[in-house]
Design a protein around this motif. Structure first.
Motif, PDB file in Angstrom:
ATOM      1  N   GLU A   1      47.271  28.125  46.233  1.00  0.00           N
ATOM      2  CA  GLU A   1      46.480  28.828  45.211  1.00  0.00           C
ATOM      3  C   GLU A   1      45.502  27.887  44.525  1.00  0.00           C
ATOM      4  O   GLU A   1      44.332  28.226  44.319  1.00  0.00           O
ATOM      5  N   VAL A   2      45.986  26.718  44.129  1.00  0.00           N
ATOM      6  CA  VAL A   2      45.121  25.763  43.438  1.00  0.00           C
ATOM      7  C   VAL A   2      43.983  25.314  44.357  1.00  0.00           C
ATOM      8  O   VAL A   2      42.820  25.245  43.946  1.00  0.00           O
ATOM      9  N   LEU A   3      44.302  25.022  45.605  1.00  0.00           N
ATOM     10  CA  LEU A   3      43.257  24.637  46.550  1.00  0.00           C
ATOM     11  C   LEU A   3      42.224  25.744  46.715  1.00  0.00           C
ATOM     12  O   LEU A   3      41.013  25.497  46.731  1.00  0.00           O
ATOM     13  N   GLY A   4      42.697  26.961  46.853  1.00  0.00           N
ATOM     14  CA  GLY A   4      41.794  28.083  47.050  1.00  0.00           C
ATOM     15  C   GLY A   4      40.949  28.418  45.830  1.00  0.00           C
ATOM     16  O   GLY A   4      39.887  29.036  45.961  1.00  0.00           O
TER      17      GLY A   4
ATOM     18  N   ALA B   1      50.130  19.202  56.798  1.00  0.00           N
ATOM     19  CA  ALA B   1      48.711  19.044  57.140  1.00  0.00           C
ATOM     20  C   ALA B   1      48.200  20.256  57.906  1.00  0.00           C
ATOM     21  O   ALA B   1      47.089  20.743  57.667  1.00  0.00           O
ATOM     22  N   GLU B   2      49.000  20.769  58.826  1.00  0.00           N
ATOM     23  CA  GLU B   2      48.631  21.978  59.567  1.00  0.00           C
ATOM     24  C   GLU B   2      48.508  23.168  58.625  1.00  0.00           C
ATOM     25  O   GLU B   2      47.536  23.942  58.697  1.00  0.00           O
ATOM     26  N   SER B   3      49.463  23.336  57.728  1.00  0.00           N
ATOM     27  CA  SER B   3      49.449  24.455  56.792  1.00  0.00           C
ATOM     28  C   SER B   3      48.217  24.433  55.901  1.00  0.00           C
ATOM     29  O   SER B   3      47.576  25.472  55.673  1.00  0.00           O
ATOM     30  N   LEU B   4      47.852  23.254  55.404  1.00  0.00           N
ATOM     31  CA  LEU B   4      46.704  23.129  54.502  1.00  0.00           C
ATOM     32  C   LEU B   4      45.376  23.303  55.227  1.00  0.00           C
ATOM     33  O   LEU B   4      44.336  23.501  54.585  1.00  0.00           O
ATOM     34  N   GLY B   5      45.403  23.249  56.534  1.00  0.00           N
ATOM     35  CA  GLY B   5      44.173  23.381  57.306  1.00  0.00           C
ATOM     36  C   GLY B   5      43.428  24.679  57.069  1.00  0.00           C
ATOM     37  O   GLY B   5      42.221  24.761  57.320  1.00  0.00           O
ATOM     38  N   ALA B   6      44.110  25.696  56.570  1.00  0.00           N
ATOM     39  CA  ALA B   6      43.446  26.968  56.266  1.00  0.00           C
ATOM     40  C   ALA B   6      42.300  26.789  55.281  1.00  0.00           C
ATOM     41  O   ALA B   6      41.369  27.604  55.258  1.00  0.00           O
ATOM     42  N   HIS B   7      42.333  25.716  54.474  1.00  0.00           N
ATOM     43  CA  HIS B   7      41.294  25.468  53.475  1.00  0.00           C
ATOM     44  C   HIS B   7      40.187  24.549  53.992  1.00  0.00           C
ATOM     45  O   HIS B   7      39.191  24.337  53.292  1.00  0.00           O
ATOM     46  N   PHE B   8      40.380  23.983  55.192  1.00  0.00           N
ATOM     47  CA  PHE B   8      39.447  22.960  55.662  1.00  0.00           C
ATOM     48  C   PHE B   8      38.954  23.207  57.087  1.00  0.00           C
ATOM     49  O   PHE B   8      38.555  22.279  57.783  1.00  0.00           O
ATOM     50  N   GLY B   9      38.993  24.453  57.509  1.00  0.00           N
ATOM     51  CA  GLY B   9      38.419  24.800  58.797  1.00  0.00           C
ATOM     52  C   GLY B   9      39.392  24.889  59.948  1.00  0.00           C
ATOM     53  O   GLY B   9      38.973  25.186  61.072  1.00  0.00           O
TER      54      GLY B   9
ATOM     55  N   MET C   1      46.733  34.021  38.400  1.00  0.00           N
ATOM     56  CA  MET C   1      47.929  33.164  38.407  1.00  0.00           C
ATOM     57  C   MET C   1      49.100  33.914  39.044  1.00  0.00           C
ATOM     58  O   MET C   1      49.260  35.118  38.866  1.00  0.00           O
ATOM     59  N   MET C   2      49.940  33.164  39.748  1.00  0.00           N
ATOM     60  CA  MET C   2      51.111  33.781  40.339  1.00  0.00           C
ATOM     61  C   MET C   2      52.194  33.946  39.288  1.00  0.00           C
ATOM     62  O   MET C   2      52.182  33.261  38.270  1.00  0.00           O
ATOM     63  N   PRO C   3      53.150  34.871  39.469  1.00  0.00           N
ATOM     64  CA  PRO C   3      54.244  35.039  38.504  1.00  0.00           C
ATOM     65  C   PRO C   3      55.018  33.747  38.343  1.00  0.00           C
ATOM     66  O   PRO C   3      55.149  32.963  39.277  1.00  0.00           O
ATOM     67  N   SER C   4      55.514  33.494  37.128  1.00  0.00           N
ATOM     68  CA  SER C   4      56.326  32.315  36.911  1.00  0.00           C
ATOM     69  C   SER C   4      57.657  32.480  37.630  1.00  0.00           C
ATOM     70  O   SER C   4      58.105  33.607  37.879  1.00  0.00           O
ATOM     71  N   PRO C   5      58.337  31.344  37.960  1.00  0.00           N
ATOM     72  CA  PRO C   5      59.639  31.449  38.619  1.00  0.00           C
ATOM     73  C   PRO C   5      60.632  32.285  37.828  1.00  0.00           C
ATOM     74  O   PRO C   5      61.489  32.942  38.395  1.00  0.00           O
TER      75      PRO C   5
END
Length: 350
Positions: free
Chosen positions: A149-152, A198-206, A1-5
């Motif tokens: 993080e959640v996607l990964g 959409a471009e940023s999230l592409g790291a998880h989808f090829g 988990m990442m540090p809380s704010p």
């Protein structure tokens, strides 16, 4: 988990940035200026087409001075970095001139009028040793980092689809965002956020998605200016993405929904998490709500820009990412039967 704010440290500048702003723009007063003031950076000068307006703006926002015009500001030896919040059609041109003057540059989105103009700007920046950064501020907020993080983590299972909405109520008819000559339209103003996401999230989808189809509703006054546009995209692995853009909506909405076989992820406001910092994910019968902090995304953006200028880190939104996003913008327009926004050739190096 990442540090809380609550446990995240807010960087204190070792050496404050000395900033200039091209244009007495409203967005600067909501984004860079309060971020710089809070961080202790120096607002050295602002310039505007109307010198009197520049003087008034400087006094209102705490600049040390107003310059007579944009060129004078770029010649100022006590300014090391420049923010460009001009109309869309002028972003790339004045970013190029700032680079030529030896300044680091933070440019409002979209960084250029079209992908061809962005390629020319990228060539201008190459090898200069200067930072050229596009102001997709939300991408530096803990909320967006947590989405990745959640996607990964695989907690959503196999992702079946993504929906990204970027919509605002209609600006006044006289607003330059409605002007084709000034590279206006809904995708240029707000839809670029959805396409960048959409471009940023592409790291998880090829990798980068491609536009499959799009439909636009044009303004009655100008058939080439979109008041809204919807687009269907697909990632290299086949995951579909639905994007909607509007400058004619009943309410403002910048939402993200990712649906998977094991649950869903919802972000009510991914662009302005300072207004709603919730991330909701998990199975439908037991969703988890996380609050990622209401420190302004613009503050995180200026921290990242400062770190890049000082050589401590690379800016999170890369030039390649900016170029891919503008290619998606152009492709969405073409798929909807519209031309990409016009963009003049950049002026010769000075």
């Amino acid at each position: 988990m990442m540090p809380s704010p609550a446990t995240r440290s807010i960087p204190v500048p070792r050496r404050p940035l000395r900033l200039g702003v091209l244009g007495a723009a409203r967005i600067a007063g909501r984004s860079l200026i309060p971020a710089a003031t809070a961080a202790g950076d120096v607002l050295v000068a602002v310039a505007a087409r109307d010198p009197q307006r520049a003087r008034e703006y400087a006094a209102e926002h705490g600049f040390l001075r107003a310059e007579s015009d944009y060129a004078a500001l770029l010649r100022s030896p006590d300014i090391e970095a420049v923010y460009v919040p001009l109309v869309n059609s002028e972003h790339a041109e004045w970013a190029a001139r700032a680079l030529d003057a030896g300044k680091h540059v933070l440019v409002e989105k979209p960084i250029a009028a079209n992908a061809d103009q962005m390629e020319a700007l990228a060539r201008r920046a190459a090898g200069s040793g200067l930072v050229l950064a596009e102001a997709f501020h939300y991408a530096m907020h803990p909320l967006w980092l947590r989405v990745h993080e959640v996607l990964g983590s695989g907690q959503l299972g196999t992702v079946q689809g993504i929906t990204i909405r970027s919509e605002i109520p209609a600006p006044a008819d006289s607003d330059p965002r409605w002007s084709l000559a000034l590279a206006g339209g809904s995708v240029m103003d707000v839809g670029c956020y959805a396409l960048h996401a959409a471009e940023s999230l592409g790291a998880h989808f090829g990798g980068t998605p491609r536009v499959v189809s799009a439909t636009a509703l044009a303004r009655p006054e100008d058939a080439e200016v979109d008041r809204s546009l919807t687009a269907e995209l697909t990632y290299p692995d086949g995951t579909p993405v639905h994007v909607s853009s509007s400058m004619d909506a009943a309410d403002m909405e910048f939402s993200l929904r990712i649906t998977g076989t094991a649950g869903a992820l919802d972000v009510p406001d991914f662009v302005l998490p300072q207004l709603d910092d919730r991330l909701i994910f998990g199975p439908a019968d037991a969703p988890i709500t996380e609050h990622l902090g209401t420190r302004a995304s613009f503050d995180f953006q200026l921290d990242a820009f400062r770190a890049a200028v000082r050589g401590d880190a690379t800016f999170p939104v890369s030039i390649t990412e900016s170029l891919h996003t503008l290619r998606l913008v152009d492709a969405a327009y073409r798929a909807a039967g519209l031309a990409p926004r016009p963009g003049a050739e950049l002026s010769a190096r000075v």
